[in-house]
Motif scaffolding. Structure first.
Motif: not given
Length: 300
Positions: A214-215, A28-30, A219-221
């Motif tokens: 992106p997806l 997410g941090l990206h 998904m991570a969030l």
């Protein structure tokens, strides 16, 4: 079925869930600044719990009656603790972050000693604290990044250690609030309040530049919000159980650095194990085992 409701089993489930967070956070941090990402995660996590609140109008009245406690827990355990956590994790590798945060029981033990009369330090707890700190030092000195970005790595480590101390204070606060407010209400509304506060606090600091993601980001969030809603509610419930000591319960968090580091090394590109990380992990695990042996036969 009793085993599935036991403190040990539920604590293990919560810790395994938390151990998966490090990889998702690094993804997410990206795409999102750390504080905004953290605020969004916990705001959504709190909202996820609302449909599971039975007799919602009654529970809302309970929440209004204890709004100061909810605000304090939200500020301490979400806004401050996870603000430090995300900022610190943004400066170190996922595996290193997992292992430092995994030493949290050491700091929780110290906080509990000075805050709760029935959770005092013992000789074995002191030995455990020493071993835990040694483990953190070994991991820190073994990081290759120290040679090129040492200042940022060290600042990140210090922020994560401070996060551990704040976490201990929050655990003590929740434990002392037992029987005051239902755990589900406390966890849901404190996450909503703490997440929203953190997000708003971050806007003037980090700016707001929304862009397509992106997806894998969504998904991570989504996963991070789900695991927060589940793990924090489990933890608050356990802290409210009679006979469960804050320091004893937190001993199960030794699972976090092990599983978290393994996931980071497996999933994240550019992250791999080294001798110092493995030795430091073993020393931290040993510090937790010392405390576990010390509490054998006690409740919690």
């Amino acid at each position: 079925m009793n085993f599935l409701k036991s403190t040990a089993f539920l604590a293990i489930i919560a810790c395994i869930l938390w151990s998966t967070a490090f990889t998702g956070i690094k993804i997410g941090l990206h795409y999102t600044p750390p504080l905004q990402f953290a605020g969004l995660r916990f705001f959504l996590a709190g909202l996820l719990l609302i449909p599971f609140v039975k007799q919602l109008p009654l529970k809302l009245r309970i929440a209004r009656a204890h709004w100061k406690l909810i605000a304090l827990v939200g500020l301490l355990q979400i806004t401050i603790e996870y603000g430090l956590f995300y900022t610190g994790l943004n400066m170190v590798s996922g595996a290193l972050g997992a292992m430092i945060v995994g030493s949290g029981p050491v700091f929780v033990t110290l906080v509990a000693h000075f805050s709760m009369q029935n959770d005092r330090l013992s000789t074995r707890k002191i030995i455990s604290i020493f071993l835990g700190l040694v483990g953190v030092v070994i991991i820190t000195l073994g990081q290759k990044e120290l040679s090129t970005e040492g200042n940022f790595i060290l600042i990140g480590i210090l922020l994560l250690i401070l996060n551990n101390i704040i976490s201990g204070m929050g655990n003590v606060l929740v434990s002392k609030s037992a029987s005051t407010i239902p755990p589900l209400i406390l966890s849901s509304f404190s996450m909503i309040f703490g997440g929203a506060t953190l997000f708003l606090f971050a806007l003037p600091i980090e700016g707001f530049n929304p862009k397509p993601v992106p997806l894998e980001y969504w998904m991570a969030l989504g996963w991070l919000s789900f695991l927060s809603a589940t793990a924090i509610t489990i933890w608050y419930t356990l802290l409210n159980r009679p006979g469960v000591k804050v320091s004893n319960l937190n001993m199960w968090k030794f699972i976090i650095p092990v599983v978290g580091a393994l996931l980071s090394w497996t999933i994240l590109p550019g992250e791999s194990a080294n001798i110092a990380s493995v030795v430091g992990m073993l020393v931290i695990a040993a510090s937790i085992l010392v405390l576990t042996i010390n509490t054998k036969g006690s409740k919690g």
